[in-house]
Design a protein around this motif. Structure first.
Motif, short mmCIF file in Angstrom:
data_model
loop_
_atom_site.label_atom_id
_atom_site.label_comp_id
_atom_site.label_asym_id
_atom_site.label_seq_id
_atom_site.Cartn_x
_atom_site.Cartn_y
_atom_site.Cartn_z
N GLN A 271 0.81 -1.22 0.00
CA GLN A 271 0.00 0.00 0.00
C GLN A 271 0.84 1.26 0.00
O GLN A 271 0.38 2.32 -0.40
N PHE A 272 2.08 1.14 0.44
CA PHE A 272 2.92 2.33 0.43
C PHE A 272 3.62 2.54 -0.90
O PHE A 272 3.95 3.66 -1.25
N ILE A 273 3.89 1.46 -1.64
CA ILE A 273 4.66 1.64 -2.87
C ILE A 273 3.79 1.67 -4.11
O ILE A 273 4.29 1.94 -5.19
N GLN A 274 2.48 1.42 -4.00
CA GLN A 274 1.67 1.37 -5.21
C GLN A 274 1.51 2.78 -5.82
O GLN A 274 1.75 3.78 -5.15
N ASP A 275 1.08 2.80 -7.06
CA ASP A 275 1.02 4.07 -7.78
C ASP A 275 -0.24 4.86 -7.46
O ASP A 275 -0.18 6.04 -7.20
N ASP A 276 -1.39 4.17 -7.51
CA ASP A 276 -2.66 4.88 -7.41
C ASP A 276 -3.46 4.29 -6.26
O ASP A 276 -3.83 3.13 -6.29
N HIS A 277 -3.73 5.12 -5.26
CA HIS A 277 -4.43 4.61 -4.08
C HIS A 277 -5.93 4.50 -4.30
O HIS A 277 -6.61 3.81 -3.57
N LYS B 46 -5.11 4.70 -18.08
CA LYS B 46 -4.40 5.77 -17.37
C LYS B 46 -3.48 5.21 -16.29
O LYS B 46 -2.54 5.87 -15.86
N LEU B 47 -3.79 4.00 -15.85
CA LEU B 47 -3.05 3.43 -14.72
C LEU B 47 -1.66 2.96 -15.16
O LEU B 47 -1.49 2.44 -16.25
N LYS B 48 -0.71 3.18 -14.27
CA LYS B 48 0.64 2.67 -14.51
C LYS B 48 1.12 1.98 -13.25
O LYS B 48 0.76 2.38 -12.15
N SER B 49 1.92 0.96 -13.44
CA SER B 49 2.53 0.32 -12.28
C SER B 49 4.02 0.45 -12.44
O SER B 49 4.61 -0.11 -13.35
N PRO C 82 -5.37 -4.01 -8.05
CA PRO C 82 -4.07 -4.15 -7.38
C PRO C 82 -2.94 -3.80 -8.35
O PRO C 82 -2.97 -4.23 -9.50
N GLN C 83 -1.99 -3.04 -7.88
CA GLN C 83 -0.88 -2.65 -8.76
C GLN C 83 0.41 -3.34 -8.38
O GLN C 83 1.49 -3.00 -8.86
N VAL C 84 0.30 -4.26 -7.44
CA VAL C 84 1.45 -5.07 -7.03
C VAL C 84 0.93 -6.49 -6.95
O VAL C 84 -0.17 -6.71 -6.49
N GLN C 85 1.72 -7.44 -7.44
CA GLN C 85 1.25 -8.81 -7.36
C GLN C 85 1.82 -9.46 -6.11
O GLN C 85 3.00 -9.31 -5.83
N SER C 86 0.98 -10.16 -5.36
CA SER C 86 1.51 -10.89 -4.22
C SER C 86 1.37 -12.38 -4.51
O SER C 86 0.38 -12.82 -5.10
N THR C 87 2.37 -13.14 -4.13
CA THR C 87 2.35 -14.55 -4.45
C THR C 87 3.05 -15.35 -3.36
O THR C 87 3.93 -14.85 -2.69
N GLU C 88 2.61 -16.58 -3.21
CA GLU C 88 3.24 -17.50 -2.26
C GLU C 88 4.18 -18.46 -2.97
O GLU C 88 4.77 -19.31 -2.34
N ARG C 89 4.26 -18.35 -4.28
CA ARG C 89 4.96 -19.37 -5.04
C ARG C 89 6.36 -18.91 -5.45
O ARG C 89 6.49 -17.93 -6.18
N PRO C 90 7.38 -19.67 -5.05
CA PRO C 90 8.74 -19.31 -5.49
C PRO C 90 8.88 -19.37 -7.01
O PRO C 90 9.56 -18.52 -7.59
#
Lengths: 366, 531
Positions: free
Chosen positions: B258-264, B480-483, B269-277
């Protein structure tokens, strides 16, 4: 990658031109052309005027290539002096404003007729303009990306639905080819003006091109895509409805897609799909006009763009609602078509000649 | 975060890549010399300082002893439960107390320097040993599981790496299970996660930059990328964003996200979270940057594009034809999730003429007696199914299934029988709900489900025209969104051939010779051209 300049790729320029050209005209073109030719040869007229347009666009692009990185608003002042340049720029701005408002009104008319018969124009026009504002605030890159996204589904849906209409395709309606000689075809060229305007947006958009030397290629391909749409639509509409039938319908193309039904699959009629992609394409044209007008004002007054974006929205709304009925709208559209032609050939040609004569050219910073 | 100036002094940056490690150690050593020393040569003074700071806690253990026969006083401090006690007994206490007798005696007392050298090099057989002069750092290290060793006459403290904390074993990731693919998932231990990545990608260019986040939580954060492949602009923009924010605690990588994403304000979601190596490794080799946080199994990947949320690692593990078809299915499911109920509403309420007559009649027959307009009906059902989903998620698994069964079948059936909703609406809502679960990324699924309500409202106001307007709105927003500088709609726009090979259709692997163009990597070949 991170600090992207306001530039568009050649592919995006192609999409830009195609999206801008594909607009109101496509739904009425078969009627307009056939009324002039009175023969089934309308598609030949469309083809010829398209080829002419590609020829004309070369003049326009040549002019722009003398001043890469500059819009019409900037280089016209250099060529013919400050005051004439400003005057000409204002005319171009007014043209784009009127064209944008016309597209919105046309969209509202069709929506009124086919989707929302009891809804007032205000309720359809206002959100449409608001969406335009939301997009334009982001500048040229989001606009170009949106056009990129909308074009492939447009082509896909168009091809599928037009091929489905083969069910009512009657080859005899197209015969005889050139039965009355070449004269009707020539007569049909002139009324296609409105449908084929759009390339004049390059006067401004060209300045964003990353590779200006590919301008002619972009213009040629960019014109060819909508030209293909137009020719296909004209052929299929005339083939299904016949010369007489085409002339009696207000929106002959939508009538074409209402003609046939396929039972047994969920959707039996397909004009909804055409309507959906057509509204998307109207939106692209509207946004281009709006953006170019706003950009022109901000460049003429050398101020920020945002006040103009919000300031022009109500003006667009008022212009869009001013024609009283659909006949006024079509009349308005015809006038705009000729107005647009002015900026496609005579004005660029004149400017190009003056620029060559006076030796005006963009001096690059490097 | 933009424009906000946060003091950066609280940030310590360490670089664990091979070359820079030496360099950093050197400079670190120098900074210790220049820093004022908090400690004295008197062990009791030093111990008192530590006791005052953390001595009141019962889990902090102080153990005093004598260095063998020399009679020099020494003491260790550690936190019970965070350390490996057997290690302390065998490698520290035993060697310090017994092994000394043979070397020194009360008569040949070592000088402090000699003793320091001796402890570093001969006595303590631990891989991590550090000399520390700052009280604050010592306290933090003790609380993180290090053992502090204090010796009389020596004005520094030895910090010994004895941290040992029971972590969950490496298990199959629950949120991203696959039919085919590795069963390993991250766990809560950063060292384990890092090792999983090293094991999967033993490439020397894999660089890990370590940060510490949270003024109180002091969590370790790792920034991973492939040096010489990832675009340097991307690395610097990510570092910049990680360094700029300031927070108290970072419990989960969601805080970082939430701190590093582009657009609040964006629902996406603008960051992907994953549990998989394997997913992280694939992203790294595409030129993306990964972020690992201690204490959570969820790694973050940036930048992301919309298409990534509809991709599953399985697309690449399966052969390309089924992989592509399943991916197309997911795009359809995503579309249905947002637009199916709204299209239904607009046809029922506005454009009955556009659906086939027979279908219109049968729908009208089932809607007979339903007291609500279709939009209210749809909103009721959609809300009900969201509540069911949430309830099923919170309850223990066996109960959760019961809730699903009771809610879905019994209530649905009863609602139809009672004439509150029409059966077709139940079908539409059920299809929509199932479609939303076909989206591989949980966060993206939530975003699309939220948007469904907006789309239904638009349909209720403007009918099909409203659905089209909502589609345009969504498309504009995505455009318009950018990541992290990459357009969110890549590779759909701007067009790129290499991007389209891995977009809606997943092309055969041997045709995907280049890395995605949107990442602007330094080395874009992933296969040799002539093979």
């Amino acid at each position: 990658m991170i600090k992207q300049k306001d530039q568009i790729t050649t592919a995006q320029a192609i999409v830009y031109i195609s999206s801008h050209m594909t607009a109101m005209g496509i739904l009425t073109l078969p009627r307009v052309v056939t009324s002039a030719t009175q023969t089934p040869d309308g598609w030949l007229s469309v083809l010829i005027s398209g080829l002419l347009l590609i020829l004309f666009s070369m003049v326009l692009i040549k002019l722009c290539q003398r001043f890469p990185e500059e819009t019409f608003y900037q280089f016209s002042q250099k060529i013919i002096g400050k005051w004439f340049g400003i005057l000409l720029s204002l005319v171009l701005i007014i043209y784009f404003l009127l064209l944008g408002a016309f597209e919105v009104r046309g969209m509202a008319e069709v929506t009124h007729l086919y989707l929302l018969p009891r809804t007032p124009f205000m309720a359809t026009v206002v959100p449409f303009i608001c969406l335009g504002v939301y997009l334009i605030v982001g500048g040229i890159n989001p606009i170009a990306r949106l056009f990129d996204i909308l074009l492939p589904p447009t082509i896909l849906v168009f091809l599928i639905v037009i091929l489905l209409s083969l069910k009512t395709f009657e080859i005899n309606n197209l015969r005889p080819i050139l039965g009355m000689g070449v004269l009707p075809v020539v007569k049909g060229i002139q009324p296609t003006a409105l449908s084929l305007t759009g390339i004049e947006s390059m006067l401004v958009v060209f300045s964003f091109m990353k590779e200006p030397h590919k301008g002619i290629k972009a213009a040629t391909i960019g014109i060819s895509i909508p030209l293909f749409f137009y020719i296909m639509t004209t052929i299929f509409t005339i083939a299904s409805l016949g010369v007489a039938g085409v002339q009696t319908k207000t929106w002959p193309v939508l009538s074409l897609f209402r003609q046939f039904e396929y039972t047994g699959i969920i959707f039996e009629r397909f004009e909804t799909f055409i309507l959906a992609i057509w509204i998307l394409q109207i939106f692209t044209t509207f946004v281009t006009c709006y953006y170019i007008a706003v950009l022109g004002l901000s460049q003429l007054f050398q101020t920020k763009i945002k006040p103009f974006i919000f300031g022009l929205a109500p003006i667009l709304y008022l212009i869009a609602l001013s024609p009283k009925n659909i006949n006024d709208v079509f009349h308005f559209g015809n006038l705009l078509g000729y107005f647009g032609l002015l900026f496609i050939l005579p004005i660029p040609l004149m400017l190009l000649l003056i620029a060559i004569w006076r030796g005006k050219k963009h001096v690059s910073a490097s | 975060m933009k424009g906000q100036i946060v003091p950066m002094t609280k940030w310590q940056q360490k670089n664990t890549s091979e070359n820079q490690k030496i360099e950093k150690n050197d400079s670190g050593h120098q900074s210790i010399i220049s820093k004022p020393n908090d400690f004295t040569t008197d062990i009791h003074v030093n111990l008192n300082q530590i006791k005052q700071a953390i001595g009141h806690n019962t889990d902090v253990i102080f153990r005093s002893f004598l260095l063998g026969s020399t009679g020099i006083e020494a003491s260790i401090v550690y936190v019970d439960g965070l350390v490996d006690k057997k290690l302390i007994q065998d490698q520290i206490l035993k060697s310090m107390i017994y092994d000394l007798a043979g070397i020194f005696s009360r008569e040949t007392l070592p000088t402090p320097d000699h003793l320091k050298d001796w402890i570093n090099n001969q006595v303590i057989a631990l891989s991590e040993i550090k000399e520390e002069k700052s009280l604050d750092s010592t306290i933090i290290s003790i609380l993180s599981g290090s053992t502090a060793l204090l010796i009389n006459n020596i004005d520094i403290i030895f910090l010994l790496g004895t941290v040992s904390f029971k972590s969950r074993s490496i298990e199959e990731p629950i949120t991203e299970s696959l039919v085919r693919g590795p069963r390993e998932g991250f766990n809560e231990n950063l060292a384990d996660n890092r090792a999983l990545l090293r094991k999967g990608l033993p490439d020397p260019s894999l660089t890990m930059v370590e940060y510490e986040v949270g003024q109180r939580s002091k969590k370790k954060l790792l920034l991973l990328y492939l040096e010489g492949l990832t675009n340097p602009d991307l690395i610097s923009i990510t570092k910049d964003r990680i360094e700029k924010f300031d927070l108290d605690i970072a419990l989960e990588s969601g805080y970082i996200e939430q701190f590093i994403q582009d657009d609040h304000l964006s629902p996406f979601p603008q960051v992907q979270s994953t549990e998989r190596p394997d997913r992280v490794i694939a992203a790294l080799t595409e030129g993306r940057v990964a972020i690992l946080l201690d204490g959570t199994p969820f790694a973050l990947i940036v930048p992301v594009t919309f298409s990534m949320f509809l991709q599953s690692p399985e697309d690449y593990y399966e052969r390309w034809i089924p992989g592509s078809l399943i991916r197309i299915l997911r795009y359809l499911a995503a579309f249905a999730t947002v637009f199916l109920p709204s299209i239904y509403i607009s046809f029922i309420s506005f454009h009955q003429g556009l659906i086939p007559t027979k279908l219109a009649i049968s729908i009208a027959a089932t809607r007979e007696g339903v007291p609500f307009p279709s939009v209210i009906e749809a909103l009721l059902m959609e809300t009900a199914i969201e509540v069911l989903r949430e309830a099923g998620l919170r309850l223990p698994r066996p109960v959760g299934q019961t809730v699903g069964l009771v809610g879905g079948l019994v209530v649905g059936e009863a609602a139809v029988k009672a004439g509150i909703v029409s059966p077709i609406m139940v079908i539409i809502v059920a299809i929509t709900a199932i479609s939303s679960f076909a989206i591989p990324q949980y966060g993206a699924g939530i975003a699309l489900r939220m948007l469904r309500f907006g789309s239904m409202l638009c349909a209720a106001i403007w009918g099909l025209y409203g659905v089209i307007l909502f589609f345009i709105l969504l498309a504009i927003h995505l455009c318009k969104l950018k990541s992290f500088g990459v357009p969110y709609v890549s590779p759909a726009a701007p067009y790129s051939i290499s991007g389209w090979k891995d977009f809606i259709v997943r092309f055969p692997l041997m045709t995907m010779k280049n890395r995605p163009q949107m990442m602007h990597v330094l080395d874009d070949k992933r296969q040799k051209d002539d093979v």
